[in-house]
Write a protein that holds these residues in place. Structure first.
Motif, PDB file in Angstrom:
ATOM      1  N   VAL A   1     -26.881  64.535  68.000  1.00  0.00           N
ATOM      2  CA  VAL A   1     -27.399  63.200  68.328  1.00  0.00           C
ATOM      3  C   VAL A   1     -27.760  62.444  67.052  1.00  0.00           C
ATOM      4  CG1 VAL A   1     -29.286  61.959  69.462  1.00  0.00           C
ATOM      5  CG2 VAL A   1     -28.199  63.898  70.607  1.00  0.00           C
ATOM      6  N   VAL A   2     -28.425  63.118  66.123  1.00  0.00           N
ATOM      7  CA  VAL A   2     -28.791  62.478  64.851  1.00  0.00           C
ATOM      8  C   VAL A   2     -27.538  62.095  64.075  1.00  0.00           C
ATOM      9  CG1 VAL A   2     -29.892  62.879  62.606  1.00  0.00           C
ATOM     10  CG2 VAL A   2     -31.037  63.584  64.701  1.00  0.00           C
ATOM     11  N   GLY A   3     -26.528  62.963  64.111  1.00  0.00           N
ATOM     12  CA  GLY A   3     -25.266  62.663  63.436  1.00  0.00           C
ATOM     13  C   GLY A   3     -24.626  61.394  63.969  1.00  0.00           C
ATOM     14  N   GLU A   4     -24.692  61.201  65.251  1.00  0.00           N
ATOM     15  CA  GLU A   4     -24.169  59.961  65.853  1.00  0.00           C
ATOM     16  C   GLU A   4     -24.907  58.745  65.299  1.00  0.00           C
ATOM     17  OE1 GLU A   4     -21.711  59.148  67.930  1.00  0.00           O
ATOM     18  OE2 GLU A   4     -20.998  61.187  68.262  1.00  0.00           O
ATOM     19  N   LYS A   5     -26.212  58.867  65.098  1.00  0.00           N
ATOM     20  CA  LYS A   5     -26.990  57.754  64.540  1.00  0.00           C
ATOM     21  C   LYS A   5     -26.601  57.486  63.088  1.00  0.00           C
ATOM     22  CE  LYS A   5     -30.856  58.438  67.653  1.00  0.00           C
ATOM     23  NZ  LYS A   5     -32.235  58.862  67.838  1.00  0.00           N
ATOM     24  N   VAL A   6     -26.342  58.544  62.328  1.00  0.00           N
ATOM     25  CA  VAL A   6     -25.907  58.388  60.935  1.00  0.00           C
ATOM     26  C   VAL A   6     -24.567  57.659  60.889  1.00  0.00           C
ATOM     27  CG1 VAL A   6     -25.120  59.640  58.879  1.00  0.00           C
ATOM     28  CG2 VAL A   6     -27.203  60.354  60.055  1.00  0.00           C
ATOM     29  N   ILE A   7     -23.668  58.024  61.799  1.00  0.00           N
ATOM     30  CA  ILE A   7     -22.357  57.362  61.852  1.00  0.00           C
ATOM     31  C   ILE A   7     -22.518  55.878  62.155  1.00  0.00           C
ATOM     32  CG2 ILE A   7     -20.212  57.223  63.177  1.00  0.00           C
ATOM     33  CD1 ILE A   7     -20.346  60.308  63.385  1.00  0.00           C
ATOM     34  N   ALA A   8     -23.442  55.545  63.026  1.00  0.00           N
ATOM     35  CA  ALA A   8     -23.672  54.134  63.353  1.00  0.00           C
ATOM     36  C   ALA A   8     -24.154  53.368  62.121  1.00  0.00           C
ATOM     37  CB  ALA A   8     -24.689  54.024  64.483  1.00  0.00           C
ATOM     38  N   ILE A   9     -24.947  54.019  61.285  1.00  0.00           N
ATOM     39  CA  ILE A   9     -25.475  53.371  60.087  1.00  0.00           C
ATOM     40  C   ILE A   9     -24.401  53.249  59.004  1.00  0.00           C
ATOM     41  CG2 ILE A   9     -27.120  53.633  58.176  1.00  0.00           C
ATOM     42  CD1 ILE A   9     -28.992  55.021  60.241  1.00  0.00           C
ATOM     43  N   THR A  10     -23.610  54.305  58.823  1.00  0.00           N
ATOM     44  CA  THR A  10     -22.631  54.337  57.727  1.00  0.00           C
ATOM     45  C   THR A  10     -21.248  53.851  58.148  1.00  0.00           C
ATOM     46  OG1 THR A  10     -22.008  56.607  58.220  1.00  0.00           O
ATOM     47  CG2 THR A  10     -23.803  56.278  56.637  1.00  0.00           C
ATOM     48  N   GLY A  11     -21.130  53.357  59.345  1.00  0.00           N
ATOM     49  CA  GLY A  11     -19.823  52.971  59.874  1.00  0.00           C
ATOM     50  C   GLY A  11     -19.105  51.891  59.111  1.00  0.00           C
ATOM     51  N   SER A  12     -19.820  51.120  58.337  1.00  0.00           N
ATOM     52  CA  SER A  12     -19.168  50.014  57.615  1.00  0.00           C
ATOM     53  C   SER A  12     -18.558  50.453  56.285  1.00  0.00           C
ATOM     54  CB  SER A  12     -20.186  48.897  57.379  1.00  0.00           C
ATOM     55  OG  SER A  12     -21.239  49.386  56.569  1.00  0.00           O
ATOM     56  N   GLU A  13     -18.888  51.653  55.825  1.00  0.00           N
ATOM     57  CA  GLU A  13     -18.327  52.138  54.563  1.00  0.00           C
ATOM     58  C   GLU A  13     -16.843  52.450  54.744  1.00  0.00           C
ATOM     59  OE1 GLU A  13     -20.478  55.483  52.990  1.00  0.00           O
ATOM     60  OE2 GLU A  13     -22.389  54.608  53.564  1.00  0.00           O
ATOM     61  N   VAL A  14     -16.034  52.025  53.756  1.00  0.00           N
ATOM     62  CA  VAL A  14     -14.592  52.252  53.795  1.00  0.00           C
ATOM     63  C   VAL A  14     -14.152  52.725  52.409  1.00  0.00           C
ATOM     64  CG1 VAL A  14     -12.338  51.157  54.117  1.00  0.00           C
ATOM     65  CG2 VAL A  14     -14.255  50.490  55.560  1.00  0.00           C
TER      66      VAL A  14
ATOM     67  N   SER B   1     -12.283  54.658  57.158  1.00  0.00           N
ATOM     68  CA  SER B   1     -13.726  54.544  57.319  1.00  0.00           C
ATOM     69  C   SER B   1     -14.401  55.869  56.965  1.00  0.00           C
ATOM     70  CB  SER B   1     -14.055  54.170  58.756  1.00  0.00           C
ATOM     71  OG  SER B   1     -15.455  54.234  58.972  1.00  0.00           O
ATOM     72  N   ALA B   2     -15.570  55.779  56.353  1.00  0.00           N
ATOM     73  CA  ALA B   2     -16.353  56.974  56.022  1.00  0.00           C
ATOM     74  C   ALA B   2     -16.841  57.676  57.288  1.00  0.00           C
ATOM     75  CB  ALA B   2     -17.526  56.600  55.141  1.00  0.00           C
ATOM     76  N   LYS B   3     -16.719  57.016  58.424  1.00  0.00           N
ATOM     77  CA  LYS B   3     -17.090  57.640  59.699  1.00  0.00           C
ATOM     78  C   LYS B   3     -16.369  58.967  59.896  1.00  0.00           C
ATOM     79  CE  LYS B   3     -17.861  53.566  62.591  1.00  0.00           C
ATOM     80  NZ  LYS B   3     -17.399  52.888  63.805  1.00  0.00           N
ATOM     81  N   TRP B   4     -15.110  59.024  59.447  1.00  0.00           N
ATOM     82  CA  TRP B   4     -14.309  60.225  59.687  1.00  0.00           C
ATOM     83  C   TRP B   4     -14.922  61.458  59.062  1.00  0.00           C
ATOM     84  CZ3 TRP B   4     -11.156  60.586  63.492  1.00  0.00           C
ATOM     85  CH2 TRP B   4     -10.575  59.431  63.987  1.00  0.00           C
ATOM     86  N   ALA B   5     -15.460  61.331  57.871  1.00  0.00           N
ATOM     87  CA  ALA B   5     -16.105  62.478  57.226  1.00  0.00           C
ATOM     88  C   ALA B   5     -17.373  62.870  57.980  1.00  0.00           C
ATOM     89  CB  ALA B   5     -16.422  62.147  55.779  1.00  0.00           C
ATOM     90  N   TYR B   6     -18.129  61.868  58.431  1.00  0.00           N
ATOM     91  CA  TYR B   6     -19.363  62.161  59.163  1.00  0.00           C
ATOM     92  C   TYR B   6     -19.083  62.719  60.562  1.00  0.00           C
ATOM     93  CZ  TYR B   6     -21.854  59.795  55.438  1.00  0.00           C
ATOM     94  OH  TYR B   6     -22.364  59.445  54.219  1.00  0.00           O
ATOM     95  N   TYR B   7     -17.976  62.325  61.150  1.00  0.00           N
ATOM     96  CA  TYR B   7     -17.626  62.886  62.457  1.00  0.00           C
ATOM     97  C   TYR B   7     -17.436  64.400  62.389  1.00  0.00           C
ATOM     98  CZ  TYR B   7     -17.056  58.664  65.263  1.00  0.00           C
ATOM     99  OH  TYR B   7     -17.291  57.519  65.979  1.00  0.00           O
ATOM    100  N   SER B   8     -17.057  64.908  61.222  1.00  0.00           N
ATOM    101  CA  SER B   8     -16.903  66.358  61.080  1.00  0.00           C
ATOM    102  C   SER B   8     -18.229  67.067  61.344  1.00  0.00           C
ATOM    103  CB  SER B   8     -16.375  66.713  59.692  1.00  0.00           C
ATOM    104  OG  SER B   8     -17.347  66.455  58.701  1.00  0.00           O
TER     105      SER B   8
END
Length: 180
Positions: free
Chosen positions: A116-129, A136-143
């Protein structure tokens, strides 16, 4: 617990484990292959042209976390994480089962929370490319989210297996022949 309930729990655990095992194996294998091919290509291009491809330097940032998390989930599935087993020989099977279930419940709560916390981090960092690949940097955080979810699923199936196993020490036991 009735025999049919026990059998159903075991079947459910086996099917979930199979899906988690196949998924984590594919994730780790594909990540490793992509990294190997990209970095090999980078070495070849540098040798021939004395310049860089550029985009290959971003791939480890994207794929290495997937490789690591795939490996962590695989280790959990196969009982390959470091553990202290010295005291288990002194405990009765019933106490061992209860201890293992409590530990798995703790793992389940912790890794479900981290998902759940990881999902929140992805929401915050979603704009990084990444500038070269435009990924998107989301892909690394999705791991992380997927890995934490895989460990939480493994905790659930381990509990199901512990409820039905005759010997709680056999659940997720390492294969000793591999160590010899």
């Amino acid at each position: 617990m009735r025999s049919s309930d026990s059998s159903l729990l075991t079947k459910v655990a086996v099917h979930i484990d199979r899906a988690v095992l196949i998924t984590s194996t594919l994730v780790a294998t594909v990540s490793l292959l992509v990294l190997f091919v990209a970095l090999s290509l980078e070495v070849i291009v540098r040798y021939i042209t004395n310049s860089s491809l550029g985009w290959t330097t971003e791939l480890p940032n994207i794929f290495f976390p997937w490789l690591v998390m795939g490996g962590i989930v695989l280790a959990a599935q196969k009982g390959q994480h470091i553990s202290v087993t010295a005291l288990l020989g002194f405990l009765s099977p019933g106490v061992t089962r209860c201890l293992f279930i409590v530990l798995q419940l703790i793992l389940l709560v912790v890794f479900a929370y981290l998902t759940v916390v990881g999902e929140k981090v992805i929401a915050i960092t979603g704009s990084e490319v990444y500038p070269m690949t435009k990924v998107s940097a989301k892909w690394a955080y999705y791991s992380l989210v997927m890995g934490f979810g895989g460990i939480a699923c493994t905790a659930v199936t381990t509990i199901l297996r512990l409820l039905t196993a005759k010997d709680p020490l056999s659940v997720r036991a390492r294969v000793i022949e591999d160590d010899v």
